[in-house]
Scaffold this motif. Sequence first.
Motif, PDB file in Angstrom:
ATOM      1  N   ASP A  11       0.810  -1.217   0.000  1.00 55.05           N
ATOM      2  CA  ASP A  11       0.000   0.000   0.000  1.00 55.05           C
ATOM      3  C   ASP A  11       0.844   1.269   0.000  1.00 55.05           C
ATOM      4  OD1 ASP A  11      -2.353  -1.486   0.000  1.00 55.05           O
ATOM      5  OD2 ASP A  11      -2.395  -1.596   2.190  1.00 55.05           O
ATOM      6  N   ASP A  12       2.175   1.112  -0.003  1.00 50.01           N
ATOM      7  CA  ASP A  12       3.080   2.262  -0.047  1.00 50.01           C
ATOM      8  C   ASP A  12       3.778   2.321  -1.399  1.00 50.01           C
ATOM      9  OD1 ASP A  12       2.475   2.920   2.578  1.00 50.01           O
ATOM     10  OD2 ASP A  12       4.132   1.736   3.398  1.00 50.01           O
ATOM     11  N   ASN A  13       4.147   3.531  -1.823  1.00 52.44           N
ATOM     12  CA  ASN A  13       4.945   3.744  -3.028  1.00 52.44           C
ATOM     13  C   ASN A  13       6.390   4.009  -2.622  1.00 52.44           C
ATOM     14  OD1 ASN A  13       2.722   3.519  -4.732  1.00 52.44           O
ATOM     15  ND2 ASN A  13       2.333   5.721  -4.764  1.00 52.44           N
ATOM     16  N   PHE A  14       7.343   3.417  -3.344  1.00 50.63           N
ATOM     17  CA  PHE A  14       8.756   3.550  -3.008  1.00 50.63           C
ATOM     18  C   PHE A  14       9.514   4.200  -4.160  1.00 50.63           C
ATOM     19  CE2 PHE A  14       7.089   0.275  -0.307  1.00 50.63           C
ATOM     20  CZ  PHE A  14       7.684   0.540   0.918  1.00 50.63           C
ATOM     21  N   LEU A  15      10.034   5.386  -3.902  1.00 45.40           N
ATOM     22  CA  LEU A  15      10.859   6.109  -4.862  1.00 45.40           C
ATOM     23  C   LEU A  15      12.303   5.877  -4.456  1.00 45.40           C
ATOM     24  CD1 LEU A  15      11.103   8.148  -7.215  1.00 45.40           C
ATOM     25  CD2 LEU A  15      11.066   9.967  -5.478  1.00 45.40           C
ATOM     26  N   CYS A  16      13.066   5.200  -5.301  1.00 41.78           N
ATOM     27  CA  CYS A  16      14.379   4.700  -4.914  1.00 41.78           C
ATOM     28  C   CYS A  16      15.479   5.326  -5.768  1.00 41.78           C
ATOM     29  CB  CYS A  16      14.415   3.181  -5.058  1.00 41.78           C
ATOM     30  SG  CYS A  16      13.104   2.348  -4.137  1.00 41.78           S
ATOM     31  N   CYS A  17      16.485   5.894  -5.109  1.00 44.10           N
ATOM     32  CA  CYS A  17      17.599   6.546  -5.797  1.00 44.10           C
ATOM     33  C   CYS A  17      18.858   5.696  -5.669  1.00 44.10           C
ATOM     34  CB  CYS A  17      17.858   7.924  -5.200  1.00 44.10           C
ATOM     35  SG  CYS A  17      16.522   9.100  -5.429  1.00 44.10           S
ATOM     36  N   GLU A  18      19.473   5.416  -6.798  1.00 43.63           N
ATOM     37  CA  GLU A  18      20.713   4.640  -6.819  1.00 43.63           C
ATOM     38  C   GLU A  18      21.435   4.967  -8.125  1.00 43.63           C
ATOM     39  OE1 GLU A  18      23.679   3.026  -6.017  1.00 43.63           O
ATOM     40  OE2 GLU A  18      22.324   2.044  -4.587  1.00 43.63           O
ATOM     41  N   VAL A  19      22.745   5.169  -8.056  1.00 49.68           N
ATOM     42  CA  VAL A  19      23.493   5.510  -9.271  1.00 49.68           C
ATOM     43  C   VAL A  19      24.236   4.316  -9.871  1.00 49.68           C
ATOM     44  CG1 VAL A  19      23.773   7.916  -8.585  1.00 49.68           C
ATOM     45  CG2 VAL A  19      25.547   6.252  -7.987  1.00 49.68           C
ATOM     46  N   HIS A  20      24.358   3.231  -9.129  1.00 51.14           N
ATOM     47  CA  HIS A  20      25.164   2.117  -9.610  1.00 51.14           C
ATOM     48  C   HIS A  20      24.402   1.257 -10.605  1.00 51.14           C
ATOM     49  CE1 HIS A  20      27.068   3.292  -5.757  1.00 51.14           C
ATOM     50  NE2 HIS A  20      28.158   3.089  -6.453  1.00 51.14           N
ATOM     51  N   GLU A  21      24.971   1.112 -11.772  1.00 53.70           N
ATOM     52  CA  GLU A  21      24.329   0.419 -12.887  1.00 53.70           C
ATOM     53  C   GLU A  21      23.910  -1.000 -12.539  1.00 53.70           C
ATOM     54  OE1 GLU A  21      25.811  -1.505 -17.099  1.00 53.70           O
ATOM     55  OE2 GLU A  21      26.954   0.140 -16.210  1.00 53.70           O
ATOM     56  N   ALA A  22      24.832  -1.762 -11.952  1.00 51.77           N
ATOM     57  CA  ALA A  22      24.523  -3.161 -11.640  1.00 51.77           C
ATOM     58  C   ALA A  22      23.416  -3.269 -10.593  1.00 51.77           C
ATOM     59  CB  ALA A  22      25.783  -3.886 -11.163  1.00 51.77           C
ATOM     60  N   GLY A  23      23.440  -2.385  -9.598  1.00 48.76           N
ATOM     61  CA  GLY A  23      22.409  -2.416  -8.567  1.00 48.76           C
ATOM     62  C   GLY A  23      21.034  -2.101  -9.122  1.00 48.76           C
ATOM     63  N   VAL A  24      20.961  -1.109 -10.004  1.00 49.70           N
ATOM     64  CA  VAL A  24      19.682  -0.778 -10.633  1.00 49.70           C
ATOM     65  C   VAL A  24      19.188  -1.956 -11.457  1.00 49.70           C
ATOM     66  CG1 VAL A  24      18.540   0.730 -12.305  1.00 49.70           C
ATOM     67  CG2 VAL A  24      20.121   1.698 -10.635  1.00 49.70           C
ATOM     68  N   GLY A  25      20.094  -2.573 -12.205  1.00 45.41           N
ATOM     69  CA  GLY A  25      19.713  -3.747 -12.996  1.00 45.41           C
ATOM     70  C   GLY A  25      19.231  -4.890 -12.124  1.00 45.41           C
ATOM     71  N   ALA A  26      19.895  -5.084 -10.989  1.00 44.99           N
ATOM     72  CA  ALA A  26      19.505  -6.166 -10.078  1.00 44.99           C
ATOM     73  C   ALA A  26      18.110  -5.924  -9.507  1.00 44.99           C
ATOM     74  CB  ALA A  26      20.525  -6.299  -8.955  1.00 44.99           C
ATOM     75  N   LEU A  27      17.815  -4.668  -9.130  1.00 44.35           N
ATOM     76  CA  LEU A  27      16.484  -4.380  -8.584  1.00 44.35           C
ATOM     77  C   LEU A  27      15.422  -4.511  -9.673  1.00 44.35           C
ATOM     78  CD1 LEU A  27      14.594  -3.634  -6.343  1.00 44.35           C
ATOM     79  CD2 LEU A  27      15.165  -1.220  -6.699  1.00 44.35           C
ATOM     80  N   LEU A  28      15.717  -4.059 -10.874  1.00 42.23           N
ATOM     81  CA  LEU A  28      14.767  -4.231 -11.971  1.00 42.23           C
ATOM     82  C   LEU A  28      14.466  -5.713 -12.201  1.00 42.23           C
ATOM     83  CD1 LEU A  28      16.102  -1.603 -14.530  1.00 42.23           C
ATOM     84  CD2 LEU A  28      13.887  -1.534 -13.366  1.00 42.23           C
ATOM     85  N   LYS A  29      15.491  -6.541 -12.100  1.00 40.11           N
ATOM     86  CA  LYS A  29      15.315  -7.986 -12.265  1.00 40.11           C
ATOM     87  C   LYS A  29      14.400  -8.535 -11.163  1.00 40.11           C
ATOM     88  CE  LYS A  29      18.150 -12.099 -13.213  1.00 40.11           C
ATOM     89  NZ  LYS A  29      17.796 -13.013 -12.118  1.00 40.11           N
TER      90      LYS A  29
END
Length: 245
Positions: A92-110
């Motif tokens: 029920d919450d929205n999460f706006l997440c900031c991260e600059v590391h390419e691999a970490g963003v890819g991992a979360l997208l996965k």
Amino acid sequence: MTENTPSEGHKPSGIPADVPFLRTIKSYVLRAGRTTIGQAKAYELYGPTNLLNYAPGAFNAEAAFGRSAPLILEIGFGMGEATAHIAKVRPDDNFLCCEVHEAGVGALLKRIGEQDIHNIRILRHDAVEVIDHMLAEQSLDGVHIYFPDPWHKTKHHKRRLIQADLVNKLAKRLKVGGYLHCATDWHPYAEQMMDVISAEKLLANTGDAHQGGYAPKPDYRPLTKFENRGLKLGHGVWDLVFRRV
């Protein structure tokens, strides 16, 4: 923190041309890391839906998430293990997440794709600029900052993310009753966090006075593999939870 002008950088290989990509470094060092095939595929499949472009101006959370819900800002999510877990247990919450590391963003997208998560949006941009130029005062219901770089050497302490100026900015952007939740496994940094955040007049500590003001680990924050390994070796973890007054 250094004051760098945002600039569009060279897009790493494996990320489709139509997926948003901005390279900017202000609050931490961008470390090299190789994006796996699975992470690159996640950029392609889930990036268009879950990645947001940095754009100075008031952030429209309802448009970004397609609904109105409490908004939680997360700064620096690493490989996204805890982020995905929290989003799943708090649908029920929205999460706006900031991260600059390419691999970490890819991992979360996965993880978003594999776990069918719909309440995460990612800004691959420096969180300080997002706070300064996108988030209005009293627009957030919570802020998560888990295991930021402790910068162990004394001469590097000025690079630590938790500083009075940032804490004040975050406090102003929290709604009354909103919370700031930090966690670290480095006790000297926990002590500095406690000193800095306690000095912010807009925030009140919800921790246990008998435990130095530190809070019990909230149920929603999971123990990561890294954290479990540290605990088995006798390392401590300190949670700090403050509320906007």
